[in-house]
Design an enzyme around this catalytic site. Sequence first.
Site, PDB file in Angstrom:
ATOM      1  CG  PHE A 101       8.998  50.909  85.462  1.00  0.00           C
ATOM      2  CD1 PHE A 101       8.179  52.020  85.309  1.00  0.00           C
ATOM      3  CD2 PHE A 101      10.014  50.953  86.402  1.00  0.00           C
ATOM      4  CE1 PHE A 101       8.369  53.154  86.098  1.00  0.00           C
ATOM      5  CE2 PHE A 101      10.202  52.088  87.190  1.00  0.00           C
ATOM      6  CZ  PHE A 101       9.380  53.187  87.038  1.00  0.00           C
ATOM      7  CG  ASP A 172       7.721  44.195  86.936  1.00  0.00           C
ATOM      8  OD1 ASP A 172       6.836  44.221  87.818  1.00  0.00           O
ATOM      9  OD2 ASP A 172       8.569  45.100  86.798  1.00  0.00           O
ATOM     10  CE1 TYR A 197       6.301  51.560  94.213  1.00  0.00           C
ATOM     11  CE2 TYR A 197       7.877  50.330  95.526  1.00  0.00           C
ATOM     12  CZ  TYR A 197       7.538  50.955  94.346  1.00  0.00           C
ATOM     13  OH  TYR A 197       8.423  50.974  93.314  1.00  0.00           O
ATOM     14  CE  LYS A 198       4.180  50.395  90.716  1.00  0.00           C
ATOM     15  NZ  LYS A 198       4.234  51.848  90.503  1.00  0.00           N
ATOM     16  NE  ARG A 344       0.887  56.189  86.163  1.00  0.00           N
ATOM     17  CZ  ARG A 344       1.861  55.473  86.747  1.00  0.00           C
ATOM     18  NH1 ARG A 344       2.363  54.419  86.137  1.00  0.00           N
ATOM     19  NH2 ARG A 344       2.362  55.836  87.904  1.00  0.00           N
TER      20      ARG A 344
END
Lengths: 385, 385
Positions: A101, A172, A197-198, A344
């Site tokens: 990312f 990560d 938050y995912k 996605r």
Amino acid sequence: MPEGVIYLDGNSLGPMPVGVPGALEEMLHKEWGAQLIRGWNTAGWMAQPTRVGDMVGRLIGAPAGSVVMGDTLSVKVYQAVAAALKMRPDRGLILSDTGNFPTDLYMVEGLISTLDRGYELRTVEPGAVADAIDETVAVVMLTEVDYRTGRMHDMNAITARAREAGAVMIWDLAHSAGAIPVDIAGSEAEFAVGCTYKYLNGGPGAPAFIYVRPDLADSIEPALSGWLGHRDPFEFKLNYQPGAGIERMRVGTPPVLQMTTLEFAMKAWDGVDMADVRAASVALQERFIEGVGRAVPQLALASPRDSAQRGSQVSFRFENGYAAMQALIHHDVIGDFRAPDIMRFGFTPLYLDAGDVDEAVARIARVMHDRLWDRPEFKTRNRVT
Amino acid sequence: MPEGVIYLDGNSLGPMPVGVPGALEEMLHKEWGAQLIRGWNTAGWMAQPTRVGDMVGRLIGAPAGSVVMGDTLSVKVYQAVAAALKMRPDRGLILSDTGNFPTDLYMVEGLISTLDRGYELRTVEPGAVADAIDETVAVVMLTEVDYRTGRMHDMNAITARAREAGAVMIWDLAHSAGAIPVDIAGSEAEFAVGCTYKYLNGGPGAPAFIYVRPDLADSIEPALSGWLGHRDPFEFKLNYQPGAGIERMRVGTPPVLQMTTLEFAMKAWDGVDMADVRAASVALQERFIEGVGRAVPQLALASPRDSAQRGSQVSFRFENGYAAMQALIHHDVIGDFRAPDIMRFGFTPLYLDAGDVDEAVARIARVMHDRLWDRPEFKTRNRVT
């Protein structure tokens, strides 16, 4: 979940757990409102970053006391890489991959530009990482699950390779925590970071986490040496002395409202076995891949076909992917788009079932066959997707 | 405010504005709950850090577009000092004072230890700062109002001295924003940072702010180069390119629940003139100092007697200050204690009046004259005060 919405974007922002407004209202009235400054003691705010850290830690195979919450994932990446470089003062290379990312790479760029003594950040193709690890590498920094394709690295194999070469390993886990089983302690990686938050449904801007391997935690040197990582923050000494173990990775005053929301959201994971979540996720993904393959063969699968190499998302490439995703969202199937051409879809068994998958496939087929995306309003790019 | 409580600790954690639970409940249901990931666009979350930054900016004399919210004050200090050092590559000294809040000093220690090339952090007595600024100083970093005594630096004079010597000036406005009039642009200081959970009532762990002088904002190099400070974060490029102006001081995903709470709290300041707040605060402080002086002469004033040299708090030294403050809190006058012997009282005219001051003085007199603090339970130190 809003009526009629099929939410396949829990890999970007998890939905709000049902009890959050009530839990937060209670915290506001009974804690901030009534206890005021005393809340730091009496409501347990000060201990919250490690208390919630243990809840997150259980899902990633981290022992109690090895994870602390705070800041953002970007800041936690910086802390991990800065500490890792201190551990290998004779080496100058940070190795990552082109599937990482971007903020992870950006934070390393900022760090090495600040250090200004010739460190190099090298990114290779994801499949080439293992072979690129050699004795010149100080730090290997990778995201386990690729944010675009869902491709998964082999955490144990790469960590073992890094260890052989004497490199420090940073994982990560942004797309791993709450999505797939992780055994970070078993991998023997030195550091892990991630966001909540995912898949953990902590809310927009929920605090990040950092894990430090327990045998190292008392010796690492924090770059972001803030007062709440001090051994004795309320003595207000003029000189920094790091706190015990993972406490030293705390920086400033924790965001108590976000922490409380996350702590509540984490209760949904009590007693949940990540192996069960993984099995249910794979079943949903397989159903989705097969359904889309039958109904819309022109969509090219961007994710690995082998579920063992895939995280908890499925991506397709389509040149008009941006417009197609906007049209899909208009028809209440919410996924997201990642430049340049990735559509996605995230799979989160805590709130999705096979019926949702079938309905999503049917709506995707309609959008694609009837070219419902071919309208100007779906083609106008917003800055944020 | 809880019934009977006189809250003289708004300089540590401001109380909850009445409408916060309702505002947050609305945000939770209508934004996170209903809009899910789309909230980043449709609810304006992405623009919130600069939108709220402008609200804070107005109170510190910063023009629109020069302040951005995020992270913690410790992190913002790090960003400012790292950027300032880049501006003076030929100098090696960071000057601060022994009255600075420790985390500011700790963050510099962490930065210079990470840089590891001989930078020195020098702290002098507050009154000796101006004379200590010379051509070897790269950065002067000061907190305008001393967290212990309330003593105020002369912002314009010191900044002018720094400018003469070619040093970069960083002001920490933690105890200034919402407490005293500040004209940061007029001072011509390069950077300012601060927090919003004190006088701005943003809640525990509310986001911090950073100001960069507008003529510099496009040229500074961010050490914490996170994706939301990127020129085009949603292009997901592999290389960092800083965003325009103050945007580059953003780092990771903003804490939307805390931002929303703060944005609501900032509405209380609409139309408020900081000169009026200051005049009211001074009147309350004078009444308090005179009252305590008459009723409890054994308490030694630790703050400057001249209100022009004092922020919005009044402190006294007392060797049993910790126990005395615990006893006072037990009697519903909430101030706080700062090691080694400071009893600290903050004055916030938005929710305090002369009657509160008189009642506080009466209760302090009772606690002191009757030695109500002389009980074991008040002497046991908690880690947090």
